[in-house]
Every structure is written in structure tokens, then in C-alpha cells.
Design a protein around this motif. Structure first.
Motif, PDB file in Angstrom:
ATOM      1  N   PRO A   1       0.794  -1.241   0.000  1.00  0.00           N
ATOM      2  CA  PRO A   1       0.000   0.000   0.000  1.00  0.00           C
ATOM      3  C   PRO A   1       0.822   1.284   0.000  1.00  0.00           C
ATOM      4  CG  PRO A   1      -0.127  -1.104   2.133  1.00  0.00           C
ATOM      5  CD  PRO A   1       0.570  -2.052   1.205  1.00  0.00           C
ATOM      6  N   LYS A   2       2.048   1.254   0.516  1.00  0.00           N
ATOM      7  CA  LYS A   2       2.927   2.433   0.519  1.00  0.00           C
ATOM      8  C   LYS A   2       2.250   3.646   1.158  1.00  0.00           C
ATOM      9  CE  LYS A   2       5.303   0.827  -3.662  1.00  0.00           C
ATOM     10  NZ  LYS A   2       5.645   1.120  -5.072  1.00  0.00           N
ATOM     11  N   GLY A   3       1.516   3.379   2.241  1.00  0.00           N
ATOM     12  CA  GLY A   3       0.889   4.468   2.978  1.00  0.00           C
ATOM     13  C   GLY A   3      -0.270   5.141   2.268  1.00  0.00           C
ATOM     14  N   HIS A   4      -0.846   4.481   1.269  1.00  0.00           N
ATOM     15  CA  HIS A   4      -1.867   5.079   0.405  1.00  0.00           C
ATOM     16  C   HIS A   4      -3.055   5.616   1.206  1.00  0.00           C
ATOM     17  CE1 HIS A   4      -4.949   4.453  -3.083  1.00  0.00           C
ATOM     18  NE2 HIS A   4      -4.569   5.711  -2.981  1.00  0.00           N
ATOM     19  N   ILE A   5      -3.346   6.905   1.017  1.00  0.00           N
ATOM     20  CA  ILE A   5      -4.547   7.518   1.584  1.00  0.00           C
ATOM     21  C   ILE A   5      -5.345   8.195   0.478  1.00  0.00           C
ATOM     22  CG2 ILE A   5      -3.560   7.878   3.880  1.00  0.00           C
ATOM     23  CD1 ILE A   5      -3.184  10.845   3.096  1.00  0.00           C
ATOM     24  N   TYR A   6      -6.644   8.382   0.722  1.00  0.00           N
ATOM     25  CA  TYR A   6      -7.503   9.044  -0.251  1.00  0.00           C
ATOM     26  C   TYR A   6      -8.751   9.556   0.456  1.00  0.00           C
ATOM     27  CZ  TYR A   6      -9.505   4.324  -0.108  1.00  0.00           C
ATOM     28  OH  TYR A   6     -10.024   3.127   0.319  1.00  0.00           O
ATOM     29  N   TYR A   7      -9.285  10.670  -0.057  1.00  0.00           N
ATOM     30  CA  TYR A   7     -10.491  11.241   0.548  1.00  0.00           C
ATOM     31  C   TYR A   7     -11.083  12.268  -0.421  1.00  0.00           C
ATOM     32  CZ  TYR A   7      -7.003  14.793   1.778  1.00  0.00           C
ATOM     33  OH  TYR A   7      -5.987  15.717   1.723  1.00  0.00           O
ATOM     34  N   PRO A   8     -12.406  12.445  -0.400  1.00  0.00           N
ATOM     35  CA  PRO A   8     -13.041  13.457  -1.253  1.00  0.00           C
ATOM     36  C   PRO A   8     -12.827  14.850  -0.687  1.00  0.00           C
ATOM     37  CG  PRO A   8     -14.695  12.317   0.067  1.00  0.00           C
ATOM     38  CD  PRO A   8     -13.382  11.648   0.350  1.00  0.00           C
ATOM     39  N   THR A   9     -12.642  15.822  -1.570  1.00  0.00           N
ATOM     40  CA  THR A   9     -12.457  17.204  -1.129  1.00  0.00           C
ATOM     41  C   THR A   9     -13.649  18.089  -1.467  1.00  0.00           C
ATOM     42  OG1 THR A   9     -11.280  17.717  -3.193  1.00  0.00           O
ATOM     43  CG2 THR A   9      -9.946  17.050  -1.295  1.00  0.00           C
ATOM     44  N   SER A  10     -14.416  17.714  -2.491  1.00  0.00           N
ATOM     45  CA  SER A  10     -15.615  18.490  -2.828  1.00  0.00           C
ATOM     46  C   SER A  10     -16.543  17.638  -3.677  1.00  0.00           C
ATOM     47  CB  SER A  10     -15.255  19.775  -3.585  1.00  0.00           C
ATOM     48  OG  SER A  10     -14.716  19.465  -4.868  1.00  0.00           O
ATOM     49  N   ILE A  11     -17.818  17.980  -3.640  1.00  0.00           N
ATOM     50  CA  ILE A  11     -18.814  17.257  -4.414  1.00  0.00           C
ATOM     51  C   ILE A  11     -19.910  18.230  -4.833  1.00  0.00           C
ATOM     52  CG2 ILE A  11     -20.043  16.570  -2.306  1.00  0.00           C
ATOM     53  CD1 ILE A  11     -20.895  14.034  -3.733  1.00  0.00           C
ATOM     54  N   GLY A  12     -20.326  18.150  -6.084  1.00  0.00           N
ATOM     55  CA  GLY A  12     -21.378  19.026  -6.578  1.00  0.00           C
ATOM     56  C   GLY A  12     -22.757  18.417  -6.374  1.00  0.00           C
ATOM     57  N   GLU A  13     -23.744  19.024  -6.966  1.00  0.00           N
ATOM     58  CA  GLU A  13     -25.120  18.520  -6.873  1.00  0.00           C
ATOM     59  C   GLU A  13     -25.262  17.251  -7.715  1.00  0.00           C
ATOM     60  OE1 GLU A  13     -29.731  19.926  -7.804  1.00  0.00           O
ATOM     61  OE2 GLU A  13     -28.029  21.177  -8.404  1.00  0.00           O
ATOM     62  N   VAL A  14     -25.920  16.256  -7.162  1.00  0.00           N
ATOM     63  CA  VAL A  14     -26.168  15.005  -7.883  1.00  0.00           C
ATOM     64  C   VAL A  14     -27.636  14.951  -8.261  1.00  0.00           C
ATOM     65  CG1 VAL A  14     -26.090  12.497  -7.805  1.00  0.00           C
ATOM     66  CG2 VAL A  14     -24.292  13.828  -6.696  1.00  0.00           C
ATOM     67  N   THR A  15     -27.921  15.195  -9.533  1.00  0.00           N
ATOM     68  CA  THR A  15     -29.295  15.181 -10.032  1.00  0.00           C
ATOM     69  C   THR A  15     -29.705  13.770 -10.433  1.00  0.00           C
ATOM     70  OG1 THR A  15     -28.575  15.563 -12.306  1.00  0.00           O
ATOM     71  CG2 THR A  15     -28.970  17.516 -10.924  1.00  0.00           C
ATOM     72  N   ASP A  16     -30.996  13.575 -10.676  1.00  0.00           N
ATOM     73  CA  ASP A  16     -31.486  12.281 -11.147  1.00  0.00           C
ATOM     74  C   ASP A  16     -30.841  11.910 -12.478  1.00  0.00           C
ATOM     75  OD1 ASP A  16     -33.090  12.132  -8.925  1.00  0.00           O
ATOM     76  OD2 ASP A  16     -34.926  12.762  -9.956  1.00  0.00           O
ATOM     77  N   ASP A  17     -30.688  12.897 -13.367  1.00  0.00           N
ATOM     78  CA  ASP A  17     -30.067  12.628 -14.671  1.00  0.00           C
ATOM     79  C   ASP A  17     -28.621  12.178 -14.505  1.00  0.00           C
ATOM     80  OD1 ASP A  17     -32.375  13.267 -16.005  1.00  0.00           O
ATOM     81  OD2 ASP A  17     -31.748  15.300 -16.542  1.00  0.00           O
ATOM     82  N   LYS A  18     -27.906  12.795 -13.564  1.00  0.00           N
ATOM     83  CA  LYS A  18     -26.510  12.404 -13.345  1.00  0.00           C
ATOM     84  C   LYS A  18     -26.426  10.988 -12.784  1.00  0.00           C
ATOM     85  CE  LYS A  18     -23.442  15.439 -12.148  1.00  0.00           C
ATOM     86  NZ  LYS A  18     -22.596  16.416 -11.390  1.00  0.00           N
ATOM     87  N   LEU A  19     -27.384  10.625 -11.934  1.00  0.00           N
ATOM     88  CA  LEU A  19     -27.406   9.273 -11.380  1.00  0.00           C
ATOM     89  C   LEU A  19     -27.666   8.245 -12.469  1.00  0.00           C
ATOM     90  CD1 LEU A  19     -27.292   7.371  -8.974  1.00  0.00           C
ATOM     91  CD2 LEU A  19     -29.699   7.900  -8.515  1.00  0.00           C
ATOM     92  N   VAL A  20     -28.609   8.529 -13.360  1.00  0.00           N
ATOM     93  CA  VAL A  20     -28.901   7.609 -14.472  1.00  0.00           C
ATOM     94  C   VAL A  20     -27.692   7.499 -15.396  1.00  0.00           C
ATOM     95  CG1 VAL A  20     -30.317   7.264 -16.542  1.00  0.00           C
ATOM     96  CG2 VAL A  20     -31.402   7.952 -14.390  1.00  0.00           C
ATOM     97  N   ALA A  21     -27.035   8.618 -15.682  1.00  0.00           N
ATOM     98  CA  ALA A  21     -25.848   8.595 -16.540  1.00  0.00           C
ATOM     99  C   ALA A  21     -24.729   7.775 -15.904  1.00  0.00           C
ATOM    100  CB  ALA A  21     -25.368  10.020 -16.808  1.00  0.00           C
ATOM    101  N   ALA A  22     -24.581   7.866 -14.580  1.00  0.00           N
ATOM    102  CA  ALA A  22     -23.559   7.096 -13.883  1.00  0.00           C
ATOM    103  C   ALA A  22     -23.850   5.601 -13.983  1.00  0.00           C
ATOM    104  CB  ALA A  22     -23.493   7.523 -12.423  1.00  0.00           C
ATOM    105  N   ILE A  23     -25.109   5.229 -13.847  1.00  0.00           N
ATOM    106  CA  ILE A  23     -25.502   3.824 -13.978  1.00  0.00           C
ATOM    107  C   ILE A  23     -25.225   3.323 -15.394  1.00  0.00           C
ATOM    108  CG2 ILE A  23     -27.529   2.295 -14.074  1.00  0.00           C
ATOM    109  CD1 ILE A  23     -28.660   3.975 -11.710  1.00  0.00           C
ATOM    110  N   ARG A  24     -25.581   4.133 -16.386  1.00  0.00           N
ATOM    111  CA  ARG A  24     -25.368   3.746 -17.788  1.00  0.00           C
ATOM    112  C   ARG A  24     -23.880   3.509 -18.066  1.00  0.00           C
ATOM    113  NH1 ARG A  24     -26.445   8.375 -20.122  1.00  0.00           N
ATOM    114  NH2 ARG A  24     -28.697   8.034 -20.013  1.00  0.00           N
ATOM    115  N   THR A  25     -23.047   4.440 -17.638  1.00  0.00           N
ATOM    116  CA  THR A  25     -21.600   4.315 -17.867  1.00  0.00           C
ATOM    117  C   THR A  25     -21.036   3.091 -17.168  1.00  0.00           C
ATOM    118  OG1 THR A  25     -21.353   6.707 -18.115  1.00  0.00           O
ATOM    119  CG2 THR A  25     -19.375   5.456 -17.568  1.00  0.00           C
ATOM    120  N   GLY A  26     -21.457   2.871 -15.923  1.00  0.00           N
ATOM    121  CA  GLY A  26     -20.971   1.722 -15.178  1.00  0.00           C
ATOM    122  C   GLY A  26     -21.323   0.408 -15.840  1.00  0.00           C
ATOM    123  N   ILE A  27     -22.547   0.306 -16.344  1.00  0.00           N
ATOM    124  CA  ILE A  27     -22.989  -0.930 -17.000  1.00  0.00           C
ATOM    125  C   ILE A  27     -22.224  -1.161 -18.296  1.00  0.00           C
ATOM    126  CG2 ILE A  27     -24.926  -1.945 -18.276  1.00  0.00           C
ATOM    127  CD1 ILE A  27     -26.768  -0.940 -16.045  1.00  0.00           C
TER     128      ILE A  27
END
Length: 335
Positions: A168-194
Motif C-alpha cells: 500500500p505504501k501508505g496510500h490515503i484518499y479522501y473526497p475534497t468536494s462534491i457538486g449537486e447530484v441530479t437524477d439525470d446524473k445518477l442515471v448517466a452514472a448507472i449507464r456508464t458503469g454498465i
């Protein structure tokens, strides 16, 4: 210290993804959605790599991809870092915790002192969240545990700088900011993932990955008894079970998790065809469980004939056919 809510999960990286993103404000995220949007389901046997003297097999995508892909799908800005200097790595972790920032960490399992000894082995791609510090103890949210726990400073250093494959070499990670998550963005995320998961299971070149990779392992299993001898061949099958049951979610659990993702995706997108594919993926999970029982019988010495190895291979050939059919069908659904 910022209040942190612990989420228990079937698999560590999914749980860390859910825990960190929910704390950042992404309330829509669930473990199945993280796994599916992150295109987590996979299969590969890496022919040139041995893990603890057995075949290197994975039932999910490369460690870290689920978190990174899910964050990218929702435009989450990330900070991620690895270290050469252990002191600097510990100092910077402490500094982040002082600011109230919860931090994802890649660690080795062997020195996790809160694990029972029989579950500690040399695997370096486990993930957990460090959300605070009290004196010499770090407050830890390990998603596969029911409750939060602690690690001493000495143990935290050991697990963050474990040696070996996927160090792991000390690997760290964390979110620093997040925008608005709309229904359309959620559907687009599902489509891309599939679509990405269909590519990974159907169209990766060569014969060691995806649905073809399952047949590759089946072909190898038929040869192991004569090629390796009964003792070593049984150990190889034991390694597959270990990769599936201990390093994976157990009993084909990644397949069950992906089936749950497709159910949630059907509800969000209104595409009921996804439910049919979900049933097929769940069936594959049942078959993986059956294969583990058969392989464990050989590993424990209850079975030893060539016919027993052939039966293991037959089950894997059937799983390959089911997963190929499921992803071909999924690839045709317009979302």
C-alpha cells in the motif's frame, strides 16, 4: 472531531466508498450502486503471477477502481497520495484527522490486530476509514466489521506499510468536494458503469479475463492433478476458494451484489429488463457457491479423483456461459 457514521458492507472498498461519499453529502449512494457504477464485477486469472504459491485470481476489478470510478461519475474531487517516508505518512494522516477529515486507507490485513488470528493473512489491498485519533489509538471504520474499532499507532504504521504484492505504501484518499447530484446524473452514472462492465466481461482481448477467463481457469483445473500432483493441485483449488471466500465477499458474493445493483438500477431508470439480467447474475452467484463447495472437498481430501477435478471445471464452464449470456443481454439494454 466531525461526527462519523459507520456503514457495514459486504466488501471493504464498497463500504469505504459509501462511508466517505455519504459523509461528503452524497446521500443517494448505496453499496450496490457503488459496486455497479464502479463496474466492480470482473474475473481474471493472471497466468504469470502467483499469490502465496497459488494462482492469482480476482472476482472483482482492480483495487481502487470502484472508488475512483464512482467519484468520477459524480464529479467528486479527490485527494490521493502514496509515500516513501513512513514518518511523513503518519504526520500527514494526523494532520488530516486534526482538521476533522476522514481518510480512506489501503492496508495489509496481516497486522490488523482487531481481526481474529485465523483471518490474518498477507493481503495488501484491504480498505478502511480512519476517522479520528484518541491518544495513541486511531479510530477505525472497517466496513466488514459490525462496529468501529481502533488501531495503535504502531499497528497503523505496520498495516499502511505492509510489504509484498500490492504494497500500500501508505496510500490515503479522501473526497475534497462534491457538486449537486441530479437524477439525470445518477442515471448517466448507472449507464456508464454498465457499459464499462459489459466491456470488461465480454471484450477484453486475450482469454484470461471476463467470461472467457472463467473457461481458461476451467481448462487449467482439468490439467492440475496430472501436472502438479494431487497435493499441489488441491492447494491450487484451495487458493481459488480463498480468493473467492476470504478476499472476495464469499460464495459468489460479488455476483449477488451486482444482481442487487441491477435491481436498484431498474427502479431508478424504469428499465425492468434489468431485473431479468439480475436473476441470471444471481444464478451465477449460486453456481460459484457450488463450485467452492466442490473445490473445498478436494482441498480437504474428501475428493481426489480426476472426475472430481473435471466436475469443478464443468461448473466453471457453465458459469462462464451464464455470465456471457447475461452480459450480452445487458449490453443490448438502452438506458
Amino acid at each position: 472531531m466531525q461526527e462519523f457514521k459507520h456503514y457495514q458492507a459486504a466488501h471493504c472498498e464498497n463500504g469505504v466508498t459509501v462511508g466517505l461519499l455519504k459523509q461528503a453529502g452524497l446521500e443517494q449512494i448505496t453499496e450496490p450502486l457503488a459496486f455497479g457504477i464502479g463496474s466492480g464485477l470482473f474475473y481474471i486469472e493472471i497466468p504469470f503471477l502467483k499469490l502465496q504459491s497459488g494462482p492469482a485470481i480476482s472476482f472483482r476489478t482492480f483495487p481502487g477502481n470502484i472508488f475512483k470510478r464512482t467519484c468520477k461519475a459524480f464529479d467528486v474531487k479527490l485527494e490521493t497520495k502514496k509515500y516513501r517516508d513512513e514518518e511523513k505518512a503518519m504526520y500527514e494522516l494526523d494532520a488530516l484527522l486534526e482538521q476533522g477529515i476522514s481518510v480512506g486507507c489501503q492496508v495489509g490485513v496481516f497486522h490488523l490486530s482487531y481481526y481474529p488470528k485465523q483471518y490474518r493473512f498477507h493481503f495488501n489491498a484491504h480498505n478502511l476509514i480512519v476517522f479520528g485519533r484518541e491518544g495513541n489509538d486511531y479510530l477505525v471504520s472497517d466496513p466488514i466489521m459490525e462496529e468501529t474499532t481502533t488501531l495503535s499507532r504502531q499497528a497503523m504504521r505496520k498495516v499502511r506499510f505492509a510489504k509484498g504484492v500490492l504494497a500500500p505504501k501508505g496510500h490515503i484518499y479522501y473526497p475534497t468536494s462534491i457538486g449537486e447530484v441530479t437524477d439525470d446524473k445518477l442515471v448517466a452514472a448507472i449507464r456508464t458503469g454498465i457499459k464499462r462492465n459489459c466491456r470488461d466481461m465480454l471484450r477484453i482481448p486475450g482469454g484470461v479475463a471476463g467470461a472467457k477467463g472463467i473457461n481458461y481457469t476451467a481448462k487449467n483445473i482439468r490439467k492440475w492433478r496430472d501436472k502438479l500432483g494431487e497435493r499441489k493441485a488441491a492447494l491450487y483449488l484451495g487458493q481459488i476458494v480463498r480468493m473467492q471466500e476470504e478476499i472476495g465477499t464469499g460464495g459468489g458474493g460479488f455476483r449477488y451484489l451486482y444482481g442487487a445493483f441491477l435491481e436498484e438500477a431498474a427502479a431508478i431508470t424504469g428499465k425492468e429488463e434489468l431485473l431479468i439480467v439480475s436473476e441470471k447474475i444471481t444464478k451465477a452467484g449460486d453456481m460459484w457457491r457450488d463450485s467452492a463447495v466442490q473445490m473445498a472437498g478436494i482441498y480437504k481430501g474428501r475428493l481426489s479423483a480426476q472426475a472430481d477435478y473435471n466436475h469443478c471445471a464443468d461448473i466453471l464452464n457453465q458459469i462462464s456461459a451464464v455470465e456471457k449470456e447475461a452480459f450480452l443481454q445487458l449490453d443490448k439494454i438502452k438506458i
